[in-house]
Design an enzyme around this catalytic site. Structure first.
Site, mmCIF file in Angstrom:
data_model
loop_
_atom_site.group_PDB
_atom_site.id
_atom_site.type_symbol
_atom_site.label_atom_id
_atom_site.label_comp_id
_atom_site.label_asym_id
_atom_site.label_seq_id
_atom_site.Cartn_x
_atom_site.Cartn_y
_atom_site.Cartn_z
ATOM 1 N N GLU A 181 6.207 -1.644 -3.209
ATOM 2 C CA GLU A 181 5.096 -0.924 -3.879
ATOM 3 C C GLU A 181 5.393 0.050 -5.119
ATOM 4 O O GLU A 181 5.579 1.336 -5.191
ATOM 5 C CB GLU A 181 4.573 0.354 -2.762
ATOM 6 C CG GLU A 181 4.037 -0.340 -1.626
ATOM 7 C CD GLU A 181 3.580 0.606 -0.365
ATOM 8 O OE1 GLU A 181 3.844 1.680 -0.778
ATOM 9 O OE2 GLU A 181 2.871 0.236 0.568
ATOM 10 N N GLU A 373 2.591 -5.400 5.110
ATOM 11 C CA GLU A 373 2.617 -4.252 5.775
ATOM 12 C C GLU A 373 1.235 -3.816 6.225
ATOM 13 O O GLU A 373 0.242 -3.824 5.526
ATOM 14 C CB GLU A 373 3.045 -2.763 5.031
ATOM 15 C CG GLU A 373 4.410 -3.032 4.833
ATOM 16 C CD GLU A 373 4.966 -1.434 4.012
ATOM 17 O OE1 GLU A 373 4.129 -0.599 4.201
ATOM 18 O OE2 GLU A 373 5.995 -1.494 3.407
HETATM 19 C C1 FCB Z 1 4.113 2.460 2.736
HETATM 20 C C2 FCB Z 1 5.736 2.164 2.784
HETATM 21 C C3 FCB Z 1 6.061 1.909 4.061
HETATM 22 C C4 FCB Z 1 5.870 3.111 4.909
HETATM 23 C C5 FCB Z 1 4.358 2.881 5.018
HETATM 24 C C6 FCB Z 1 3.560 3.851 6.059
HETATM 25 O O1 FCB Z 1 3.583 2.757 1.830
HETATM 26 O O2 FCB Z 1 5.910 1.092 2.084
HETATM 27 O O3 FCB Z 1 7.825 2.559 3.683
HETATM 28 O O4 FCB Z 1 6.128 4.444 4.753
HETATM 29 O O5 FCB Z 1 3.734 3.253 3.828
#
Ligand code: FCB
Length: 473
Positions: A181, A373
């Site tokens: 990110e 994620e």
């Molecule tokens: C993302 C991050 C991860 C975690 C999630 C909830 O932005 O990459 O590390 O904190 O959010």
């Protein structure tokens, strides 16, 4: 949660529908070094900007830090056993740059590399494919002191580190993600100071945003050169749908600008080899014009094997003339009537995942995509040895339903990583926000798989979601 009887099921026929994912779909779980490892100063590890940020006090809820976290550094064997129980075929984790190169460049700390070697060996032995993120936000403090992301040299330093890790682990690891990110660490760490290193410097933000892309490009080249011929290299970007808070033209324009800052600056550079004009107008005077050199964009846009999508919610934006330079603001107070919100205060908006996947399909040439994620925080507690996290199951079901719809619409989606294997250190929110499939008691460090872990294991095994299964039908 409601229980539906047989008649209700017949009426609500969709609850019985089955969503089936392709047989070769990758199912995984994800974590990041600083959020789980602990052992912040062991075995030669150097200090990172998150160590410094937490120890400085005042930045993290409750004064929490990742000093001990889930103590994964010592309990990794137990954590691999948990992954085995889930039955996942893949595990996404990150390497702490400061374990491998305590000062960020130069000397390599063999003990740090050995830790990740052992981890990878044990994963492979368990039949779990390691997916390695090189940078999940824990920059060496020594590099911060040399200017960090504000310096163009960050790209050289990152490429050097990438090559060291690739040479050491390339025989074990095939799947590589250089940066987690970039849009989030750039914005939260350097524009609003909510994350380490806590910098608030709009005038230098354009340079940081370009250097993040440049570091990505340089690392991709280093991995291609050093990680062996079978290496698959991708991204993990958080590119949420950006919606205007109201129907006013000012809010629409602000949303478009924010979409440029958060999404198109990174997607256009990496996938199209150019910066969006409107965002360049915004970031140019903030250091980007001076930072961008001939040849940078060609490097940044080197072909990838997959685009990783981290996804949680959508973002509302409103026009805010009082905010200097950019005149926009994520509207965190905006509540959608009737919508559900997670423990982070994030709206449950599964359609947003469809929007992101649709955008990559329709506007960015339909690359291979992996959801790197997705998950939610909920206030989970162990009661009688069980954690009844029905809300997480409902969330995951709804988002995976969108993922399946995107597949049906032609998206080249090949995998899904749940965030997160364990409850862990949620950055500036500390340990209060629990994202895990597995509950962690931070006093005893005891791990307790939640109901969602069993639900996920069943999904991984069958490749199917049966409508309503998670709702206690
Ligand atoms: C993302 C991050 C991860 C975690 C999630 C909830 O932005 O990459 O590390 O904190 O959010």
């Amino acid at each position: 949660m409601p229980r539906f009887d047989v008649e209700t099921r017949a009426i609500w026929g969709y609850l019985d529908s089955v969503i089936r994912f392709p047989a070769d779909f990758t199912w995984g779980a994800a974590t990041a070094a600083y959020q789980i490892e602990g052992a912040w100063a062991e075995d030669g590890k150097g200090e990172s900007i998150w160590d410094r940020f937490c120890h400085g006090g005042g930045h993290v809820v409750g004064g929490d830090s990742g000093d001990r976290a889930c103590d994964h550094y010592h309990r990794w064997g137990e954590d691999i056993a948990l992954l085995r129980e889930l039955g996942v075929g893949a595990y996404r984790f990150s390497v702490a740059w400061t374990r491998v190169m305590p000062d960020g460049t130069g000397a390599v700390n063999q003990r740090g590399l050995d830790f990740y070697r052992r981890l990878c060996d044990a994963l492979l032995e368990a039949g779990i494919t390691p997916w390695l993120t090189l940078y999940h936000w824990d920059l060496p403090q020594a590099l911060q002191e040399r200017g960090g992301w504000a310096r163009r040299e960050i790209a050289d330093w990152f490429a050097e580190y990438a090559a060291v890790v690739a040479r050491a682990l390339g025989d074990r690891v095939r799947h590589w993600i250089p940066l987690n990110e970039p849009q989030v660490f750039a914005m939260l760490g350097h524009l609003i100071g909510h994350h380490a290193p806590g910098v608030i410097n709009p005038l230098g933000f354009g340079a940081v945003a370009h250097h993040a892309n440049l570091a990505h490009g340089r690392a991709v080249a280093a991995l291609r050169a050093e990680a062996g011929p079978g290496a698959r290299v991708g991204t993990a970007m958080q590119t949420p749908p950006i919606h205007p808070s109201t129907s006013s033209p000012e809010d629409a324009a602000a949303a478009r600008r924010f979409d440029g800052l958060m999404n198109r600056w990174y997607l256009d550079a990496v996938l199209r080899g150019r910066y969006p004009e409107d965002t360049l107008e915004l970031l140019g005077p903030l250091g980007a014009t001076a930072a961008i050199k001939a040849g940078d964009l060609e490097l940044i846009a080197a072909p990838l094997d997959f685009v990783g999508v981290n996804h949680y919610t959508r973002v509302f934006v409103r026009h805010e003339p009082a905010v200097p330079l950019v005149a926009l603001l994520p509207d965190e107070a905006r509540r959608v009537p009737g919508a559900q919100y997670t423990d982070m205060g994030w709206e449950v908006y599964p359609a947003g995942l469809g929007e992101v996947l649709g955008r990559l399909r329709d506007d960015y040439g339909n690359p291979e995509v992996v959801i790197t994620e997705n998950g939610c925080a909920s206030p989970d507690r162990v009661v009688g040895g069980e954690v009844a996290d029905a809300a997480r199951i409902a969330y995951l079901e709804a988002y995976l339903g969108e993922a399946a719809a995107a597949l049906a619409a032609g998206s080249r989606l090949t995998g899904y990583f749940q965030w997160s294997l364990l409850d862990n250190f949620e950055w500036a929110f500390g340990y209060g926000k629990r994202f895990g499939l597995v509950h962690v008691d931070y006093d005893t460090l005891r791990r307790t798989p939640k109901a969602s872990a069993r639900w996920y294991a069943a999904l991984v095994k069958s490749g199917e979601i049966r409508g309503g299964a998670g709702r206690g039908v």
